[in-house]
Design an enzyme around this catalytic site. Structure first.
Site, PDB file in Angstrom:
ATOM      1  CB  CYS A 116      27.849  25.241  39.666  1.00  0.00           C
ATOM      2  SG  CYS A 116      27.644  25.860  41.362  1.00  0.00           S
TER       3      CYS A 116
HETATM    4  N1  LIG Z   1      32.679  29.482  41.397  1.00  0.00           N
HETATM    5  C1  LIG Z   1      31.808  28.741  40.741  1.00  0.00           C
HETATM    6  O1  LIG Z   1      31.996  27.516  40.562  1.00  0.00           O
HETATM    7  C2  LIG Z   1      30.554  29.346  40.204  1.00  0.00           C
HETATM    8  C3  LIG Z   1      30.250  30.680  40.348  1.00  0.00           C
HETATM    9  N2  LIG Z   1      29.089  31.193  39.835  1.00  0.00           N
HETATM   10  C4  LIG Z   1      28.753  32.591  39.985  1.00  0.00           C
HETATM   11  O2  LIG Z   1      29.700  33.380  39.280  1.00  0.00           O
HETATM   12  C5  LIG Z   1      29.927  34.616  39.967  1.00  0.00           C
HETATM   13  C6  LIG Z   1      31.407  34.729  40.292  1.00  0.00           C
HETATM   14  O3  LIG Z   1      31.742  33.655  41.143  1.00  0.00           O
HETATM   15  P1  LIG Z   1      33.226  33.351  41.587  1.00  0.00           P
HETATM   16  O4  LIG Z   1      34.136  33.520  40.432  1.00  0.00           O
HETATM   17  O5  LIG Z   1      33.173  32.087  42.312  1.00  0.00           O
HETATM   18  O6  LIG Z   1      33.440  34.548  42.615  1.00  0.00           O
HETATM   19  P2  LIG Z   1      34.762  35.132  43.237  1.00  0.00           P
HETATM   20  O7  LIG Z   1      34.418  35.557  44.614  1.00  0.00           O
HETATM   21  O8  LIG Z   1      35.898  34.211  43.044  1.00  0.00           O
HETATM   22  O9  LIG Z   1      35.024  36.453  42.354  1.00  0.00           O
HETATM   23  C7  LIG Z   1      34.163  37.543  42.367  1.00  0.00           C
HETATM   24  C8  LIG Z   1      34.630  38.576  41.376  1.00  0.00           C
HETATM   25  O10 LIG Z   1      33.737  39.685  41.413  1.00  0.00           O
HETATM   26  C9  LIG Z   1      34.485  40.867  41.585  1.00  0.00           C
HETATM   27  N3  LIG Z   1      33.717  41.881  42.292  1.00  0.00           N
HETATM   28  C10 LIG Z   1      33.171  41.810  43.533  1.00  0.00           C
HETATM   29  N4  LIG Z   1      32.535  42.954  43.826  1.00  0.00           N
HETATM   30  C11 LIG Z   1      32.699  43.780  42.744  1.00  0.00           C
HETATM   31  C12 LIG Z   1      32.276  45.090  42.440  1.00  0.00           C
HETATM   32  N5  LIG Z   1      31.556  45.816  43.297  1.00  0.00           N
HETATM   33  N6  LIG Z   1      32.625  45.622  41.239  1.00  0.00           N
HETATM   34  C13 LIG Z   1      33.359  44.903  40.365  1.00  0.00           C
HETATM   35  N7  LIG Z   1      33.787  43.647  40.587  1.00  0.00           N
HETATM   36  C14 LIG Z   1      33.446  43.099  41.781  1.00  0.00           C
HETATM   37  C15 LIG Z   1      35.703  40.451  42.375  1.00  0.00           C
HETATM   38  O11 LIG Z   1      36.701  41.437  42.180  1.00  0.00           O
HETATM   39  P3  LIG Z   1      37.828  41.833  43.259  1.00  0.00           P
HETATM   40  O12 LIG Z   1      38.941  40.821  43.068  1.00  0.00           O
HETATM   41  O13 LIG Z   1      38.222  43.172  42.817  1.00  0.00           O
HETATM   42  O14 LIG Z   1      37.193  41.747  44.608  1.00  0.00           O
HETATM   43  C16 LIG Z   1      36.017  39.141  41.676  1.00  0.00           C
HETATM   44  O15 LIG Z   1      36.692  39.405  40.477  1.00  0.00           O
HETATM   45  C17 LIG Z   1      29.069  34.565  41.237  1.00  0.00           C
HETATM   46  O16 LIG Z   1      27.858  35.215  41.009  1.00  0.00           O
HETATM   47  C18 LIG Z   1      28.843  33.069  41.430  1.00  0.00           C
HETATM   48  O17 LIG Z   1      27.671  32.818  42.112  1.00  0.00           O
HETATM   49  C19 LIG Z   1      28.221  30.428  39.127  1.00  0.00           C
HETATM   50  C20 LIG Z   1      28.471  29.100  38.929  1.00  0.00           C
HETATM   51  C21 LIG Z   1      29.647  28.454  39.487  1.00  0.00           C
HETATM   52  C1  LIG Z   2      30.763  25.167  47.068  1.00  0.00           C
HETATM   53  C2  LIG Z   2      29.893  26.372  47.211  1.00  0.00           C
HETATM   54  O1  LIG Z   2      29.857  27.036  48.223  1.00  0.00           O
HETATM   55  N1  LIG Z   2      29.143  26.673  46.144  1.00  0.00           N
HETATM   56  C3  LIG Z   2      28.278  27.825  46.139  1.00  0.00           C
HETATM   57  C4  LIG Z   2      27.787  28.074  44.755  1.00  0.00           C
HETATM   58  C5  LIG Z   2      27.273  29.487  44.702  1.00  0.00           C
HETATM   59  C6  LIG Z   2      26.900  30.029  43.430  1.00  0.00           C
HETATM   60  O2  LIG Z   2      27.270  29.579  42.386  1.00  0.00           O
HETATM   61  O3  LIG Z   2      26.138  31.139  43.554  1.00  0.00           O
HETATM   62  P1  LIG Z   2      24.871  31.600  42.717  1.00  0.00           P
HETATM   63  O4  LIG Z   2      23.712  31.458  43.607  1.00  0.00           O
HETATM   64  O5  LIG Z   2      25.156  32.985  42.331  1.00  0.00           O
HETATM   65  O6  LIG Z   2      24.776  30.658  41.557  1.00  0.00           O
HETATM   66  C7  LIG Z   2      27.075  27.600  47.077  1.00  0.00           C
HETATM   67  O7  LIG Z   2      26.736  26.460  47.347  1.00  0.00           O
HETATM   68  O8  LIG Z   2      26.465  28.596  47.481  1.00  0.00           O
END
Ligand SMILES: NC(=O)C1=CN([C@@H]2O[C@H](COP(=O)(O)OP(=O)(O)OC[C@H]3O[C@@H](n4cnc5c(N)ncnc54)[C@H](OP(=O)(O)O)[C@@H]3O)[C@@H](O)[C@H]2O)C=CC1
Ligand SMILES: CC(=O)N[C@@H](CCC(=O)OP(=O)(O)O)C(=O)O
Length: 344
Positions: free
Chosen positions: A148
């Site tokens: 992000c």
């Molecule tokens: N949030 C953001 O703004 C951004 C996130 N990302 C990346 O996107 C990815 C998801 O982030 P985010 O949505 O914030 O994360 P969350 O913690 O909100 O969600 C993680 C998801 O992964 C699932 N999960 C965890 N472990 C396993 C496993 N062993 N097998 C299957 N499913 C699993 C969880 O399922 P369960 O509910 O069953 O635990 C949940 O659905 C991360 O890699 C993050 O770095 C990238 C850019 C921005």
């Molecule tokens: C607000 C906040 O905590 N943001 C997360 C974004 C993490 C993320 O997107 O993880 P990836 O490294 O998989 O891209 C952070 O700063 O670590």
């Protein structure tokens, strides 16, 4: 076109559901996480009567046989294990985590403090910064969807870095994110009582997105030196603002640079350049795939200030992932992504 989502119960996963539910070409075929057999509306009641699918276990063979593309909205470290099970299947993969982004696996070990994915996978995965890698994305099998913060930072810096207008050791990125960026897993740092009416800096000089930003900047201009990158947690749910400071090596004015940015992004509908004297606010892109950019040259210091904003769950994650899927399947980039901002 059939789509599977792994990590559907997370914030990025449920954002993928929101987008794909009304996408005219992609059909949500199966959804997965560890919450097997729960319906998505049990987990997220706002989805009641919108999507009634049940979360399924992760059967790699079935996903590979039945779907055309799989989104991995899973944490770094987990995605890697899923990718290793999926690479020999006939399916495109778009990974939202950091696992496929860093080409040098020693950097991944240093910044993520985890074991890296196999080098052969890293070599073949394409960095999915949609506006800049369109040709490679079109033919890619595996996409490393950008982080992000890197998305906001790189879109903001690209034009002046590519033109070599910037003193290579002068880049400072001051970034701020809403709490949904940290995902749904509770932690002390994201407690309401810690975040509300507060502003905190975190991961000072050790944020894992630093090498990702530097890697892409160096692909545009090999002279670029290490950057200063600071991240702060804002008391809002969605949104990222990066305020970027660079020393210009030429006497350039704001008008000229705004023209450069407008020309660069002319054919890229998701990047909007603000008129001189105006700067974007995070709410102005909320729930959309836009990245809005404003700039100003300080004649006294010779420094350029660039402000770029995105919605971390959209252009910073699920939105850009769908944009990349559109490109991979030869669709218009905007397909299913025509949201106007949720304002006020
Ligand atoms: N949030 C953001 O703004 C951004 C996130 N990302 C990346 O996107 C990815 C998801 O982030 P985010 O949505 O914030 O994360 P969350 O913690 O909100 O969600 C993680 C998801 O992964 C699932 N999960 C965890 N472990 C396993 C496993 N062993 N097998 C299957 N499913 C699993 C969880 O399922 P369960 O509910 O069953 O635990 C949940 O659905 C991360 O890699 C993050 O770095 C990238 C850019 C921005
Ligand atoms: C607000 C906040 O905590 N943001 C997360 C974004 C993490 C993320 O997107 O993880 P990836 O490294 O998989 O891209 C952070 O700063 O670590």
């Amino acid at each position: 076109m059939k789509v599977s989502i792994i990590g559907v119960t997370g914030y990025s996963g449920v954002e993928l559901l929101r987008i794909l539910h009304s996408h005219p070409v992609f059909d949500i075929h199966s959804i997965h996480s560890t919450k097997v057999d729960r319906s998505i509306s049990e987990e997220y009641p706002h989805m009641l009567h919108i999507i009634d699918k049940k979360v399924e276990d992760i059967d790699f063979d079935r996903i590979g046989e039945e779907s055309d593309v799989v989104f991995l909205a899973t944490p770094s470290g987990i995605s890697k294990r899923l990718v290793e099970q999926l690479i020999d299947k006939d399916i495109k993969i778009i990974d939202l985590s950091g696992d496929l982004r860093l080409k040098d696996s020693s950097e991944y070990i240093q910044w993520y403090k985890k074991d890296p994915v196999k080098n052969s996978i890293l070599t073949e995965s394409v960095y999915g910064l949609s506006e800049w890698n369109e040709e490679s994305i079109q033919s890619a099998k595996w996409i490393a969807n950008p982080g992000c913060y890197p998305t906001a930072t790189l879109l903001g810096l690209a034009p002046v870095i590519i033109e070599q207008f910037v003193e290579p050791a002068s880049i400072i990125v001051d970034a701020k994110s809403g709490t949904s960026g940290a995902g749904k897993t509770p932690s002390n740092g994201t407690l309401y009582t810690e975040v509300n009416e507060n502003l905190k800096i975190y991961k000072v000089n050790e944020h894992q997105h630093t090498p990702e930003i530097e890697q892409q900047l160096r692909m545009w201009n090999g002279e670029i030196k290490p950057i200063t990158f600071s991240t702060h947690l804002l008391p809002v749910t969605r949104g990222i603002m990066t305020t970027i400071y660079v020393q210009l090596i030429e006497d350039l004015d704001t008008d000229k640079l705004i023209d450069l940015y407008k020309n660069t992004y002319e054919k890229h509908p998701f990047v909007r350049i603000r008129p001189k004297g105006t700067f974007p606010a995070i709410k102005e892109v909320c729930s959309t795939n836009y990245c809005d950019i404003g700039l100003h040259v300080d004649k006294r210091t010779g420094r350029l200030t660039i402000v770029s904003v995105i919605d971390n769950l959209m252009k910073g994650a699920a939105g850009q992932a769908v944009q990349n899927a559109n490109i991979m399947f030869g669709l218009d980039q905007q397909t299913g992504l025509n949201f106007s901002p949720l304002y006020p």
